[in-house]
Motif scaffolding. Sequence first.
Motif, PDB file in Angstrom:
ATOM      1  N   SER A   1       1.237  -0.940   0.254  1.00 10.37           N
ATOM      2  CA  SER A   1       0.324   0.078   0.306  1.00 10.37           C
ATOM      3  C   SER A   1       1.021   1.013   0.095  1.00 10.37           C
ATOM      4  N   ARG A   2       1.203   1.788  -1.390  1.00  7.17           N
ATOM      5  CA  ARG A   2       1.963   2.746  -1.161  1.00  7.17           C
ATOM      6  C   ARG A   2       1.859   4.129  -2.174  1.00  7.17           C
ATOM      7  N   PRO A   3       2.502   5.136  -1.796  1.00  6.95           N
ATOM      8  CA  PRO A   3       2.151   6.627  -2.575  1.00  6.95           C
ATOM      9  C   PRO A   3       2.435   6.328  -4.087  1.00  6.95           C
ATOM     10  N   ALA A   4       1.210   7.029  -4.776  1.00  8.47           N
ATOM     11  CA  ALA A   4       1.772   6.595  -6.087  1.00  8.47           C
ATOM     12  C   ALA A   4       2.810   7.005  -6.800  1.00  8.47           C
ATOM     13  N   TRP A   5       3.848   8.158  -6.215  1.00  7.64           N
ATOM     14  CA  TRP A   5       4.810   9.021  -6.761  1.00  7.64           C
ATOM     15  C   TRP A   5       6.122   7.422  -6.786  1.00  7.64           C
ATOM     16  N   LEU A   6       6.282   7.539  -5.873  1.00  5.96           N
ATOM     17  CA  LEU A   6       7.261   6.463  -4.948  1.00  5.96           C
ATOM     18  C   LEU A   6       7.394   5.145  -4.998  1.00  5.96           C
ATOM     19  N   TRP A   7       8.384   4.466  -5.067  1.00  5.31           N
ATOM     20  CA  TRP A   7       8.862   3.363  -5.220  1.00  5.31           C
ATOM     21  C   TRP A   7       8.400   2.532  -4.018  1.00  5.31           C
ATOM     22  N   GLY A   8       8.535   3.376  -3.229  1.00  3.61           N
ATOM     23  CA  GLY A   8       8.270   1.940  -1.559  1.00  3.61           C
ATOM     24  C   GLY A   8       7.366   2.005  -1.144  1.00  3.61           C
ATOM     25  N   ALA A   9       7.234   1.607  -0.038  1.00  8.21           N
ATOM     26  CA  ALA A   9       5.262   1.731   0.601  1.00  8.21           C
ATOM     27  C   ALA A   9       5.691   2.212   1.611  1.00  8.21           C
ATOM     28  N   GLU A  10       4.365   2.269   2.600  1.00  8.26           N
ATOM     29  CA  GLU A  10       3.604   2.765   4.002  1.00  8.26           C
ATOM     30  C   GLU A  10       3.716   1.563   4.273  1.00  8.26           C
ATOM     31  N   MET A  11       2.849   0.239   4.509  1.00 11.28           N
ATOM     32  CA  MET A  11       3.097  -1.117   4.409  1.00 11.28           C
ATOM     33  C   MET A  11       2.564  -1.810   3.497  1.00 11.28           C
ATOM     34  N   GLY A  12       2.799  -2.849   3.938  1.00 15.78           N
ATOM     35  CA  GLY A  12       2.659  -3.834   3.417  1.00 15.78           C
ATOM     36  C   GLY A  12       3.303  -5.848   3.924  1.00 15.78           C
ATOM     37  N   ALA A  13       2.407  -5.739   2.629  1.00 15.51           N
ATOM     38  CA  ALA A  13       3.689  -7.788   3.146  1.00 15.51           C
ATOM     39  C   ALA A  13       4.044  -8.847   2.239  1.00 15.51           C
ATOM     40  N   ASN A  14       5.135  -9.692   2.924  1.00 15.72           N
ATOM     41  CA  ASN A  14       5.187 -10.446   2.076  1.00 15.72           C
ATOM     42  C   ASN A  14       4.956 -11.574   1.881  1.00 15.72           C
ATOM     43  N   GLU A  15       5.270 -13.077   1.461  1.00 16.76           N
ATOM     44  CA  GLU A  15       4.764 -14.579   0.982  1.00 16.76           C
ATOM     45  C   GLU A  15       4.988 -14.744   2.045  1.00 16.76           C
ATOM     46  N   HIS A  16       6.238 -14.314   3.031  1.00 11.50           N
ATOM     47  CA  HIS A  16       6.457 -15.954   3.887  1.00 11.50           C
ATOM     48  C   HIS A  16       5.416 -15.074   4.757  1.00 11.50           C
ATOM     49  N   GLY A  17       4.173 -14.417   5.129  1.00 12.12           N
ATOM     50  CA  GLY A  17       3.635 -13.678   6.390  1.00 12.12           C
ATOM     51  C   GLY A  17       5.140 -12.765   7.019  1.00 12.12           C
ATOM     52  N   VAL A  18       5.736 -12.065   6.504  1.00 11.16           N
ATOM     53  CA  VAL A  18       6.081 -10.709   7.336  1.00 11.16           C
ATOM     54  C   VAL A  18       5.425 -10.053   6.585  1.00 11.16           C
ATOM     55  N   CYS A  19       4.653  -8.714   7.910  1.00  7.40           N
ATOM     56  CA  CYS A  19       4.580  -7.214   7.196  1.00  7.40           C
ATOM     57  C   CYS A  19       5.178  -6.126   8.230  1.00  7.40           C
TER      58      CYS A  19
ATOM     59  N   VAL B   1      -6.520  -0.602  -8.560  1.00  4.15           N
ATOM     60  CA  VAL B   1      -6.298  -0.146  -7.303  1.00  4.15           C
ATOM     61  C   VAL B   1      -5.068  -0.146  -8.240  1.00  4.15           C
ATOM     62  N   ARG B   2      -4.302  -0.124  -9.084  1.00  2.00           N
ATOM     63  CA  ARG B   2      -2.696   0.491  -9.217  1.00  2.00           C
ATOM     64  C   ARG B   2      -2.650   2.383 -10.533  1.00  2.00           C
ATOM     65  N   SER B   3      -2.060   2.305  -9.824  1.00  2.00           N
ATOM     66  CA  SER B   3      -2.236   3.636 -10.334  1.00  2.00           C
ATOM     67  C   SER B   3      -1.761   4.698 -11.641  1.00  2.00           C
ATOM     68  N   PRO B   4      -2.555   4.998 -12.021  1.00  2.00           N
ATOM     69  CA  PRO B   4      -1.419   5.032 -13.571  1.00  2.00           C
ATOM     70  C   PRO B   4       0.519   5.505 -13.735  1.00  2.00           C
ATOM     71  N   THR B   5       0.623   5.728 -14.681  1.00  2.00           N
ATOM     72  CA  THR B   5       2.604   5.472 -14.583  1.00  2.00           C
ATOM     73  C   THR B   5       2.322   6.457 -15.932  1.00  2.00           C
ATOM     74  N   PHE B   6       3.025   7.823 -15.410  1.00  2.00           N
ATOM     75  CA  PHE B   6       3.314   9.126 -16.855  1.00  2.00           C
ATOM     76  C   PHE B   6       4.532   8.996 -17.236  1.00  2.00           C
ATOM     77  N   HIS B   7       4.816   9.007 -18.407  1.00  2.00           N
ATOM     78  CA  HIS B   7       5.741   9.286 -19.545  1.00  2.00           C
ATOM     79  C   HIS B   7       6.970   9.964 -19.021  1.00  2.00           C
ATOM     80  N   ASP B   8       6.591  11.393 -18.562  1.00  4.43           N
ATOM     81  CA  ASP B   8       7.223  12.665 -17.541  1.00  4.43           C
ATOM     82  C   ASP B   8       6.761  12.576 -16.104  1.00  4.43           C
ATOM     83  N   ASP B   9       7.007  11.371 -15.478  1.00  2.00           N
ATOM     84  CA  ASP B   9       6.692  12.115 -14.435  1.00  2.00           C
ATOM     85  C   ASP B   9       7.071  12.877 -13.586  1.00  2.00           C
ATOM     86  N   PRO B  10       6.556  14.523 -12.492  1.00  2.00           N
ATOM     87  CA  PRO B  10       6.961  15.251 -12.425  1.00  2.00           C
ATOM     88  C   PRO B  10       7.806  15.019 -10.842  1.00  2.00           C
TER      89      PRO B  10
END
Length: 367
Positions: A19-37, A274-283
């Motif tokens: 679950s992430r702000p669309a402009w950046l690479w990282g995430a506010e929160m999330g989980a992985n396949e091993h049950g790590v949150c 629930v996937r945000s759009p991507t932009f060619h010239d992303d500010p």
Amino acid sequence: QCTYLEIEQAERTHAVVLSRPAWLWGAEMGANEHGVCVGNEGVWTREPVGEDEALLGMDLVRLGLERGSSAREALEVITALLERYGQGGSCKEEPVPFVYHNTFLLADRTEAWVLETAGRYWAAQRIQEGSRNISNQLSIGRDITAEHAGLRQRARSQGWWSGDGEFSFAEVFSLTHQPTRMEAAKARYRAGKELLQQHAGHITAETFMAILRDKDSGICVDSEGFRTAGSMVSVLPRDPALPCVHFFTATPDPSRSVFKPFVFVAGLQPAPQVRSPTFHDDPAKQIPRFQSTVDRRHELYRRHQAALELMERDQERGHKLLQTLRDLEKQGLEGMNALLAGTVAPSPEELADLFFDCVEAEMKFYT
């Protein structure tokens, strides 16, 4: 390639849901396949914040999830990268930099940790029992399980700690005069603690959802300038034969959103709604950054916002819609409770489509 920095690749990365702000690479929160949150929050400390671009706390959330197969391993990944690259750069998509340090909650099926940082320095506390919350302030006192090798020396050299008596990370590294925003954080932290204590011994996913929707405590923020942007609740059974279930709103203000279940299985169907759009010239990627704005709202977000406007305009219809959404959420919760209790066994195909189907159902109610 993280938000601002390129770092060395890992040999293997795990599947993640973020679950992430669309402009950046990282995430506010999330989980992985091993049950790590992992989830993070901003914090201001005696260490100066760096406007120089480094790793964001949100990059560290994603890196911990991609590279850690347990909560402890994710913690080790985050602290090693923090020490090597530092944290810094703007955390907001605006021309004026908004910079902070980070605190993290990490959990898996068997362990839970709180990790708090000040610049490249950090302290971690393993949570052995009960419940624990964080809220935009340092909260690890004397009960430190692991720490940066130079943490105490740093405190002594800055004159923040005499070296006498017990060392408290929160006391030593917290600002003496907190920014105004931190005053609200104190009340929110206390309220969160009390709400968790009220339910001690019988906390369920529904309990967490109710707490995340609590407006009186300030946990659910809903104001013009700032709004709770996304919410997540995870159920991590100790029994490895049972799947971990993660509920995401994917829309802001949980009091008016639907928590939808997600389970890691093979053949997962992505949810483009629930996937945000991507932009060619992303500010966010142009230098200088953030000189223009783009509409990053995904399809569910757009429909959700339109529905909120309707709810505010027509209270009767709004109440009916909210009730419908609650019923949809209840169905998902009942289904997942039955799955975790072992009374139903959905096929892998059904689980692969689960989140997508819930999003589709929610979208229908908005049209």
